[in-house]
Design an enzyme around this catalytic site. Structure first.
Site, PDB file in Angstrom:
ATOM      1  N   TYR A  18       1.217  22.412   3.822  1.00  8.96           N
ATOM      2  CA  TYR A  18       1.797  21.636   2.406  1.00  8.96           C
ATOM      3  C   TYR A  18       0.581  21.156   1.602  1.00  8.96           C
ATOM      4  CZ  TYR A  18       3.820  18.044  -0.223  1.00  8.96           C
ATOM      5  OH  TYR A  18       4.671  17.317  -1.585  1.00  8.96           O
ATOM      6  N   HIS A  22      -0.571  22.656  -2.363  1.00 11.14           N
ATOM      7  CA  HIS A  22      -1.088  21.741  -3.553  1.00 11.14           C
ATOM      8  C   HIS A  22      -2.389  21.865  -3.591  1.00 11.14           C
ATOM      9  CE1 HIS A  22       2.794  20.060  -2.786  1.00 11.14           C
ATOM     10  NE2 HIS A  22       2.784  19.377  -3.888  1.00 11.14           N
ATOM     11  N   TYR A  41      -0.846  11.477 -11.996  1.00  9.83           N
ATOM     12  CA  TYR A  41       0.238  11.939 -10.745  1.00  9.83           C
ATOM     13  C   TYR A  41      -0.775  12.294  -9.751  1.00  9.83           C
ATOM     14  CZ  TYR A  41       3.971  14.077  -8.244  1.00  9.83           C
ATOM     15  OH  TYR A  41       5.046  14.412  -7.265  1.00  9.83           O
ATOM     16  N   TRP A  76       9.743  25.992  -7.588  1.00  7.61           N
ATOM     17  CA  TRP A  76       8.817  24.757  -7.040  1.00  7.61           C
ATOM     18  C   TRP A  76       9.593  23.982  -5.782  1.00  7.61           C
ATOM     19  CZ3 TRP A  76       3.524  24.726  -6.384  1.00  7.61           C
ATOM     20  CH2 TRP A  76       3.197  23.722  -5.714  1.00  7.61           C
TER      21      TRP A  76
END
Length: 112
Positions: A18, A22, A41, A76
Site C-alpha cells: 500500500y 502511494h 490531502y 484507482w
C-alpha cells in the site's frame, strides 16, 4: 474551507505494498483530485494498518461526488479495494469502495 479527517483499516499484511502504491500515485489521479477540490490531502499509516486521512475542501460531499464521476477514480478504487479490511459490522465479502467508506470524524478542536 472544511477540514476532513477519516479512518480506514489497511490489511496489515498488505501495508508495505500500500505504501509503495502511494509512492507513485498516477499523475492523472493527482490531477483529478486537485480538479475535484481536494487540497492539502495527506494519508498516514500506522504499522498495524490504521490509516488516517486528512484533506481540506470547500464542500466534502461535492468533492467526493466530483471524484466519483472520474474514470481514473473508479480504476484507482478498484485497485485499492483489496488492501482494506471490511468496515466494522461487515463480515468478509466485498464492502464499499475505499472512498465510499470514508466517514469524516467530528472536529472538536482547531488551533488556527
Amino acid at each position: 474551507m472544511q477540514r476532513v479527517c477519516f479512518l480506514l483499516k489497511v490489511r496489515e499484511d498488505r501495508a508495505a505494498e500500500y505504501r509503495e502504491r502511494h509512492a507513485e500515485v498516477w499523475p492523472e489521479m493527482l490531477q483529478a483530485l486537485t480538479a475535484s477540490g481536494w487540497h492539502n490531502y495527506s494519508l498516514f499509516l500506522r504499522e498495524d494498518g490504521l490509516l488516517v486521512g486528512y484533506l481540506e475542501t470547500e464542500d466534502f460531499e461535492a468533492a467526493r461526488e466530483a471524484m466519483g464521476r472520474t474514470g481514473v477514480n473508479a480504476r484507482w478504487q478498484s485497485g485499492m479495494a483489496p488492501f482494506f479490511e471490511p468496515p466494522e459490522g461487515r463480515a468478509g465479502g466485498t464492502g464499499p469502495a475505499p472512498d465510499e467508506a470514508m466517514v469524516p470524524l467530528t472536529e472538536i478542536f482547531h488551533l488556527a
